[in-house]
Write a protein that holds these residues in place. Structure first.
Motif, short mmCIF file in Angstrom:
data_model
loop_
_atom_site.label_atom_id
_atom_site.label_comp_id
_atom_site.label_asym_id
_atom_site.label_seq_id
_atom_site.Cartn_x
_atom_site.Cartn_y
_atom_site.Cartn_z
N ALA A 122 0.83 -1.20 0.00
CA ALA A 122 0.00 0.00 0.00
C ALA A 122 0.86 1.25 0.00
O ALA A 122 0.58 2.22 -0.70
N ALA A 123 1.94 1.24 0.79
CA ALA A 123 2.83 2.39 0.84
C ALA A 123 3.55 2.59 -0.49
O ALA A 123 3.73 3.72 -0.95
N ALA A 124 3.95 1.48 -1.13
CA ALA A 124 4.67 1.58 -2.39
C ALA A 124 3.80 2.17 -3.50
O ALA A 124 4.29 2.86 -4.39
N LEU A 125 2.50 1.94 -3.45
CA LEU A 125 1.60 2.46 -4.47
C LEU A 125 1.57 3.99 -4.47
O LEU A 125 1.30 4.62 -5.50
N ALA A 126 1.84 4.56 -3.31
CA ALA A 126 1.85 6.02 -3.21
C ALA A 126 3.17 6.61 -3.67
O ALA A 126 3.32 7.83 -3.73
N GLY A 148 -3.37 8.03 -8.66
CA GLY A 148 -3.98 8.60 -7.47
C GLY A 148 -4.97 7.66 -6.79
O GLY A 148 -5.25 6.56 -7.27
N SER A 149 -5.49 8.12 -5.66
CA SER A 149 -6.33 7.30 -4.78
C SER A 149 -7.79 7.71 -4.90
O SER A 149 -8.16 8.84 -4.61
N VAL A 150 -8.62 6.77 -5.37
CA VAL A 150 -10.07 6.96 -5.42
C VAL A 150 -10.61 6.54 -4.05
O VAL A 150 -10.55 5.38 -3.68
N ARG A 181 -5.31 3.48 -7.54
CA ARG A 181 -5.74 2.59 -6.48
C ARG A 181 -7.08 3.04 -5.93
O ARG A 181 -7.47 4.20 -6.07
N LEU A 182 -7.76 2.09 -5.32
CA LEU A 182 -9.05 2.35 -4.68
C LEU A 182 -8.84 2.21 -3.19
O LEU A 182 -8.27 1.23 -2.71
N THR A 184 -6.92 -1.17 0.67
CA THR A 184 -6.36 -0.67 -0.59
C THR A 184 -6.50 -1.74 -1.67
O THR A 184 -6.19 -2.91 -1.43
N ALA A 185 -6.97 -1.33 -2.85
CA ALA A 185 -7.11 -2.25 -3.97
C ALA A 185 -6.52 -1.62 -5.23
O ALA A 185 -6.47 -0.40 -5.36
N VAL A 186 -6.07 -2.47 -6.14
CA VAL A 186 -5.48 -2.00 -7.40
C VAL A 186 -6.32 -2.54 -8.57
O VAL A 186 -7.06 -3.52 -8.41
N PRO A 187 -6.23 -1.90 -9.74
CA PRO A 187 -6.98 -2.42 -10.88
C PRO A 187 -6.67 -3.87 -11.16
O PRO A 187 -5.51 -4.28 -11.15
#
Length: 224
Positions: free
Chosen positions: A40-44, A128-130, A196-197, A220-223
Motif C-alpha cells: 500500500a505504501a509503495a503504491l503512493a 492517485g487514490s479513489v 488505487r481504490l 487498498t485495492a489495485v486495478p
C-alpha cells in the motif's frame, strides 16, 4: 489538494453510533491483523506522508477539512455503485465533499450507502487514490455497508461501476488499521502515485462516552 483536504481521512467514517454498547465492543474487539502495508505504501510512491496529530484532530470524531478544489482537466467519472462479493456488499455511491457546518468529510447519512470523495480522482484517473468511505453501523439503522470491511483480505475483488455504466474491477492488496490520530493522510488522499481504490470505515474499540470508534480500517485495492 490542500493539506486540510487530505485531513478528511479520519473524519470519513467517524460518528457511527452503537447498536448497543455490547454489540460495538464485540465488533471493535475483533482485531484485523494488518496485511499488505508495504505494498500500500509503495503504491503512493515516494510522496512524503503526513500523520494526523491530536492537535489536528481535536478529538476522535474527525478532522476539519475545507471544500478543496475539483481535479483539473478532463471529465471525471464518479463511481455510482460498489459491489464486494466477499462481504456481501452492494451499495449506492454518492459523491460527497465537506459539511459546511462542521467542516468534516460528509459520509452519506444512510448507512447502506457509501461516499466517494469528489475532490479526489475519479474512476478514469491514471493515477492517485479513489477514496470511498462508509459507516460501520448506526444506532438507529443497524449495520452499515462497511460493517464487515475488516474481513477483506488480499485477492478479494471489488467492482466499482461508473456513471458511464462501465464496471471496473479491483483486487485487494492491503488491509490496515490506524488510530485516527496516526493515519498517514497524504498517502490515502493522494492524486498521484499508482491508481488505487481506498475504502475506509471505523474500527477498533468503541468509546461509549464520545460515541466514536478509536480507529479507521483502510483497505487498498489495485486495478484487476
Amino acid at each position: 489538494m490542500t493539506v486540510r483536504d487530505r485531513g478528511a481521512l479520519a473524519a470519513m467514517a467517524a460518528g457511527a453510533a452503537a447498536l448497543t454498547v455490547a454489540t460495538l465492543v464485540a465488533c471493535g474487539s475483533r482485531p484485523a491483523e494488518d496485511v499488505g502495508a508495504d505494498e500500500a505504501a509503495a503504491l503512493a510512491g515516494a510522496t512524503p506522508t503526513r500523520t494526523a496529530s491530536a492537535a489536528a484532530t481535536g478529538d476522535s470524531a474527525g478532522v476539519p477539512v475545507n471544500a478543496g478544489a475539483l481535479p483539473a482537466g478532463g471529465a471525471t467519472i464518479p463511481p455510482v455503485r460498489l459491489r464486494i462479493p466477499a462481504i456481501g456488499v452492494t451499495a449506492t455511491v454518492d459523491p460527497v465533499g465537506v459539511n459546511q457546518r462542521t467542516d468534516e468529510f460528509e459520509v452519506p447519512p444512510s448507512v447502506d450507502r457509501v461516499g466517494w470523495y469528489r475532490y479526489g480522482p475519479g474512476l478514469e484517473a491514471d493515477g492517485g487514490s479513489v477514496v470511498i468511505a462508509g459507516h460501520v453501523d448506526a444506532a438507529d439503522q443497524g449495520e452499515g455497508a462497511f460493517f464487515r470491511l475488516r474481513e477483506l483480505d488480499r485477492g478479494d475483488t471489488v467492482t466499482a461501476t461508473g456513471d458511464d455504466g462501465r464496471e471496473r474491477r479491483w483486487r485487494v492488496v492491503a488491509r490496515e488499521e490506524y488510530a485516527k490520530t496516526k493515519i498517514p493522510l497524504d498517502r490515502y488522499f493522494a492524486r498521484d502515485g499508482s491508481p488505487r481504490l481506498t475504502l475506509i470505515t471505523c474500527g477498533g474499540p468503541f468509546d461509549a462516552k464520545t460515541r466514536h470508534y478509536r480507529d479507521n480500517i483502510v483497505v487498498t485495492a489495485v486495478p484487476a
